[in-house]
Design an enzyme around this catalytic site. Structure first.
Site, PDB file in Angstrom:
ATOM      1  N   PHE A  79       0.763  -1.611  -0.179  1.00 43.19           N
ATOM      2  CA  PHE A  79       0.272  -0.532  -0.300  1.00 43.19           C
ATOM      3  C   PHE A  79       0.926   0.988  -0.136  1.00 43.19           C
ATOM      4  CE2 PHE A  79      -2.237  -3.015   2.642  1.00 43.19           C
ATOM      5  CZ  PHE A  79      -3.351  -3.148   2.211  1.00 43.19           C
ATOM      6  N   ASP A  80       0.680   2.248  -0.457  1.00 41.84           N
ATOM      7  CA  ASP A  80       0.993   3.685  -0.894  1.00 41.84           C
ATOM      8  C   ASP A  80       0.010   4.424   0.873  1.00 41.84           C
ATOM      9  OD1 ASP A  80       2.336   6.176  -0.587  1.00 41.84           O
ATOM     10  OD2 ASP A  80       0.526   6.313  -1.647  1.00 41.84           O
ATOM     11  N   GLY A  81       0.753   5.056   1.239  1.00 46.50           N
ATOM     12  CA  GLY A  81      -0.024   5.830   2.176  1.00 46.50           C
ATOM     13  C   GLY A  81      -1.077   6.709   2.304  1.00 46.50           C
ATOM     14  N   PHE A  84      -0.804  -1.034  -4.350  1.00 46.49           N
ATOM     15  CA  PHE A  84      -2.120   0.317  -4.686  1.00 46.49           C
ATOM     16  C   PHE A  84      -2.015   1.893  -4.344  1.00 46.49           C
ATOM     17  CE2 PHE A  84      -4.454  -3.541  -2.592  1.00 46.49           C
ATOM     18  CZ  PHE A  84      -5.488  -3.889  -4.112  1.00 46.49           C
TER      19      PHE A  84
END
Length: 305
Positions: free
Chosen positions: A167-169, A279
């Site tokens: 995941f991106d943040g 993502f």
């Protein structure tokens, strides 16, 4: 986080997916785009005995559903088919799913209408689609959703092991509040603000609920032997890392790996992590990542207008 015994039965992970994200429907989609819906229907009915090849998200789905065998409990992880096909044209999709050993029992065929409204009705934690409009509608309705980018799908047989989700943040797990400040004021102001707010948890982004559902499923396994592994892959670096770590701690969520890249390219790290899917909200990051791993673009936040 451990799951109390009385809550174990309630732990489920539900993923909704479109037919074009699950299977390679490029040929029949060309028929639809060039010849129209009637020709498309005729094509699908004429070929309904021809098994579809896996699409970009197929390996991820296959691995997720294999967790039911690991847990010796059917339905702990469920995949639901949400499709713009009619029941007639969708028959080929379900036949192909069962041929490939996917235990999909629930589906919605909407006959050309967007299926996004059924994401929450089915209780899905995530919606994957090849249609950007459906994804935006699902996000606007409060569901975690991503557009699966075109890429060549590896074979399920050659892609075994842990399910690895990255995941991106900002604008994915977290809100885009910090990203907005960065774009408006620059890196120095962003870092100063994040350092000053290190003990103030970031607001939730659209994928917090999905990460939480994954985390609860992870808690059913020993931490050192989990078939699920997660990673945060963010352009943030020190000193803005502290607020992220404290936010996840405040949420009670464990991330297995956290990569603070300080602006470096993400694609090489995603390949090293061997992500089954990544993502991100920024199309440039997604396009680069999709050359190496399955990638879902999350059209949310300031980067997407």
């Amino acid at each position: 986080m451990s799951v109390d015994s009385k809550d174990i039965e309630a732990v489920r992970l539900v993923v909704a997916i479109s037919s074009r994200a699950l299977f390679d429907l490029s040929e029949s989609h060309r028929v639809f785009e060039t010849q129209g819906v009637d020709a498309y229907r005729e094509y699908q009915v004429a070929h309904e005995s021809d098994i579809l090849s896996p699409g970009v998200a197929f390996p991820l789905v296959k691995k997720l559903m294999s967790l039911n065998a690991t847990l010796e409990q059917r339905g702990r992880v469920e995949v639901i088919l949400l499709s713009r096909n009619s029941s007639d044209t969708g028959l080929r999709v379900l036949t192909s799913a069962h041929h490939h050993g996917l235990d999909i029992t629930r589906a919605a065929f909407t006959g050309g209408a967007s299926p996004y409204r059924y994401v929450s009705a089915f209780g899905a934690h995530l919606f994957l689609s090849a249609d950007p409009l459906d994804v935006r509608l699902a996000l606007d309705a409060g569901c975690a959703a991503a557009t699966v980018l075109p890429a060549s799908a590896p074979s399920a047989e050659a892609h075994e092991g842990q399910v690895r989700i990255a995941f991106d943040g900002d604008a994915v797990l977290f809100s885009d509040e910090a990203e907005r400040l960065f774009r408006r004021e620059g890196l120095d102001v962003f870092n100063a603000s994040e350092f000053a707010s290190a003990h103030e948890p970031l607001a939730s982004g659209p994928f917090k609920g999905f990460l939480f559902a994954v985390h609860r499923l992870q808690a059913l396994f020993p931490q050192d032997a989990s078939p699920l592994r997660t990673a945060l892959v963010t352009s943030r670096g020190a000193p803005s890392h502290e607020r992220v770590i404290r936010t996840l701690r405040d949420w009670g969520i464990r991330i297995d790996e956290a990569l603070f890249l300080g602006g470096m390219r993400k694609a090489d790290f995603l390949r090293a992590f061997d992500a089954d899917i990544f993502f991100d909200d920024q199309e440039t990051h997604c396009e680069a990542a999709s050359l190496h791993v399955a990638t879902g673009h999350v059209p949310h936040g300031v980067a997407n207008g």
